[in-house]
Design an enzyme around this catalytic site. Structure first.
Site, PDB file in Angstrom:
ATOM      1  N   TYR A  89      16.869   0.601  -8.231  1.00 34.18           N
ATOM      2  CA  TYR A  89      16.335  -0.556  -9.524  1.00 34.18           C
ATOM      3  C   TYR A  89      17.973  -1.504  -9.290  1.00 34.18           C
ATOM      4  CZ  TYR A  89      16.975   2.343 -12.478  1.00 34.18           C
ATOM      5  OH  TYR A  89      17.563   3.828 -13.326  1.00 34.18           O
ATOM      6  N   ASP A  93      22.291  16.428 -18.303  1.00 34.91           N
ATOM      7  CA  ASP A  93      22.223  14.915 -17.588  1.00 34.91           C
ATOM      8  C   ASP A  93      23.219  14.054 -17.855  1.00 34.91           C
ATOM      9  OD1 ASP A  93      20.613  13.212 -15.513  1.00 34.91           O
ATOM     10  OD2 ASP A  93      21.263  12.436 -16.542  1.00 34.91           O
TER      11      ASP A  93
END
Length: 606
Positions: free
Chosen positions: A448, A376
């Site tokens: 967020y 990732d």
């Protein structure tokens, strides 16, 4: 973040002979006619180069040679030249090639190898005798012990007993071998092996060693299948991913085992292990002590067995390995970058192929390759500003992802965390996320941290609004705007994951309960000003309102916003209606001890 640095040994060369140490005998040449010495030519931390030199000290030529030695568990030969090198467990054997078996009197030959680990060889033998030329004692090796009998089999342990071996000089001890590798040396005829994995097959044999340190043949093998089974995966086909931070094992005292005790492991599908470093244009270890060195006690371990000083792999990586054995449905990705280490991507982007190769070599390191299912990339933010500003250009991101996919192939996951800036001309527009999407399995859209006490005087606003609302401080800073932005660029909804924060952001010096109030600065937090875990806020400042799909709380003169099980449920329903690929969250340790936020994601996304 805490770091541990490896000490560098002061001596680069270890000379063997080691008189009197013997291993498995080979056809011997005449005694005292040859010696073998070992030199460590170089050491680069995760591996080393070693060289053996065989010298004919006699008066006649030697026609062939065989060098044997033992490495401690965790040290191994990865490649060799000028010799054929094989192993049986931790015992290594090198035989001459066709072109260098003959050694004239007084002459010498050498062979070399690359190795992994940090151990040194012991029990050196040359053509059946000690490497210093000392003759091996002429007594017979011990007989094979009896085939072990297995009893008291549990999920994680088995007791083994066997009949004694015989020897003309007496038996000193026994080696217990699991699947061909030595796991213990004992003086009795029984041993209990622990730290095993439930519902797993093992094979055990035992061999004896006499008082002259000669090792006899192994006895018969007994097959053992541990009890228990694996936990069924969560229902549905959506991704349910959580970040596990390597540094959480320190001050937060949050270990991989907490994923089991909280019930969260049974409810997620993927884990992002954060973070690996990006430096010098390469992927690098973030915290070697936490990653693969820290020894966990039995009560901290997923398996219930304490780590030992000589096991091949410790740390979080070994705990993740144990977790995957118990929950085979979980896939683990190694996440590189993050807020602090994203500055390294600019150099990586200058040579994407070299960067991808470095990442592949690290993720697929033989010591932990089985732990990880992919990589990732958390680049914050390509061709835009985060902790520092990047000017790699809009195409750099696509080129980097293309190189990673080419190297990791289709058998590994390649994912990325992305900005959630839905404004026109904002961070999503700064890089070619659409072009890169063809190379990734999904994007973790960080929906967020839109608002917080980094704007110290406010206005107060939910840090993770689902939708816009009247009075929002910045248009386009919502989950819905971010997802719509990616979709408008042609990124498939199934490749987008909604992000949830397991924490709140808050201000102090606030005089009104409704959003939009002024403040004097960040509210106090356990680890960082203006931030607090959900598990703390749910009792210290309970939510008493909802705005734009996110809860908020006003207590004293503090104002906090955070997600609750109820607001997560709303967001999961919205995400499914949008056709999104799933949800992810930052990060496990912010949840309650019984994992109520993970439960809300699991039930809402099923």
């Amino acid at each position: 973040m805490r770091f541990r640095h490896r000490a560098v040994a002061g001596f680069a060369t270890l000379l063997l002979p080691l008189a009197g140490l013997v291993g498995l005998a080979s056809p011997a040449q005449a005694a005292t006619t040859a010696t073998a010495t070992y030199t460590k030519s170089s050491d680069w931390g995760t591996g080393f180069e070693g060289k053996w030199t065989v010298k004919n000290t006699g008066t006649t030529a030697i026609s062939s040679w065989t060098v044997e030695w033992d490495f401690p568990s965790g040290t191994s030969v990865t490649s060799a030249w000028d010799a054929d090198v094989t192993s049986s467990g931790t015992h290594w054997t090198a035989k001459n090639k066709s072109y260098n078996g003959s050694i004239a009197a007084g002459a010498s030959v050498s062979f070399g190898f690359n190795g992994a680990g940090s151990g040194s060889p012991s029990n050196c033998k040359l053509n059946g005798d000690s490497c210093d030329g000392t003759t091996v004692p002429g007594d017979a090796a011990p007989s094979a012990p009896g085939t072990p009998t297995a009893s008291s089999i549990t999920d994680t342990s088995v007791k083994l007993t066997w009949s004694a071996a015989t020897d003309d000089k007496g038996v000193k001890n026994y080696d217990v071998l699991r699947d061909g590798a030595k796991v213990a040396t004992v003086t009795t005829t029984s041993y209990t092996d622990t730290g095993l994995t439930a519902s797993t097959d093992y094979s055990y044999t035992v061999r004896a060693r006499d008082t002259a340190d000669q090792t006899g043949p192994a006895g018969g093998a007994v097959a053992v299948h541990t009890t228990g089974g694996t936990t069924p995966p969560p229902t549905g086909n959506k991704v349910k991913l959580g970040y596990f931070t390597e540094w959480g094992i320190y001050g937060r005292n949050y270990n991989v085992k907490n994923l089991v005790t909280s019930g969260s492991a049974a409810k997620i599908t993927h884990i992002n292990y954060a973070f690996g470093n990006v430096t010098g244009g390469k992927c690098a270890i973030g915290d070697s002590y936490a990653d693969y060195d820290k020894a966990f006690t039995a009560d901290q371990s997923v398996s219930g067995a304490a780590d030992t000083w000589d096991q091949p792999l410790r740390g979080n990586f070994n705990q993740l390995r144990q977790l995957k054995a118990k929950y085979p449905h979980i896939k683990v990705l190694w996440s590189f970058g993050g807020w602090t280490w994203s500055g390294g991507f600019a150099q990586a982007a200058a040579n994407p192929a070299a960067f991808a190769q470095s990442c592949y070599d690290l993720v697929e390191d033989p010591r932990w390759a089985d732990v990880f299912d992919g990589i990732d990339i958390d680049w914050e933010y390509p061709n835009a500003c985060g902790l520092s500003c990047d000017t790699s250009g809009a195409a750099a991101y696509k080129n980097l992802m293309q190189a990673l996919r080419a190297k990791f192939g289709t058998g590994n996951l390649v994912t990325a965390a992305t900005t959630a800036d839905g404004t026109s001309g904002g961070k999503v527009d700064a890089a070619d996320y659409a072009g890169a999407a063809q190379y990734v399995d999904w994007y973790n859209v960080m929906t967020y941290d839109f608002f917080g006490a980094f704007d110290a005087d406010g206005p107060t606003a939910p840090h993770s609004p689902l939708t816009t609302y009247s009075g929002i401080p910045q248009a386009g800073f919502t989950t819905a705007d971010a997802i719509a932005k990616f979709k408008s660029k042609g990124v498939a909804a199934s490749k987008l994951l909604i992000g949830i924060g397991f924490y709140g952001r808050g201000w102090t010096g606030v005089t009104q309960a409704a959003p939009g109030g002024t403040a004097t600065g960040p509210a106090a937090g356990t680890y960082e000003q203006g931030i607090e875990d959900y598990k703390v806020l749910k009792t210290s400042c309970p939510a008493n309102g909802t705005i734009a799909g996110t809860a908020y709380a006003y207590c004293g003169n503090n104002w906090w916003s955070y997600d609750t099980p109820a607001t997560i449920g709303t967001k999961m329903t919205w995400a499914k209606n949008q056709g999104l690929g799933g949800a992810f969250f930052w990060e496990f340790s912010g949840d309650t001890s019984n994992g109520e936020l993970v439960s809300a994601i699991n039930s809402g996304m099923s």
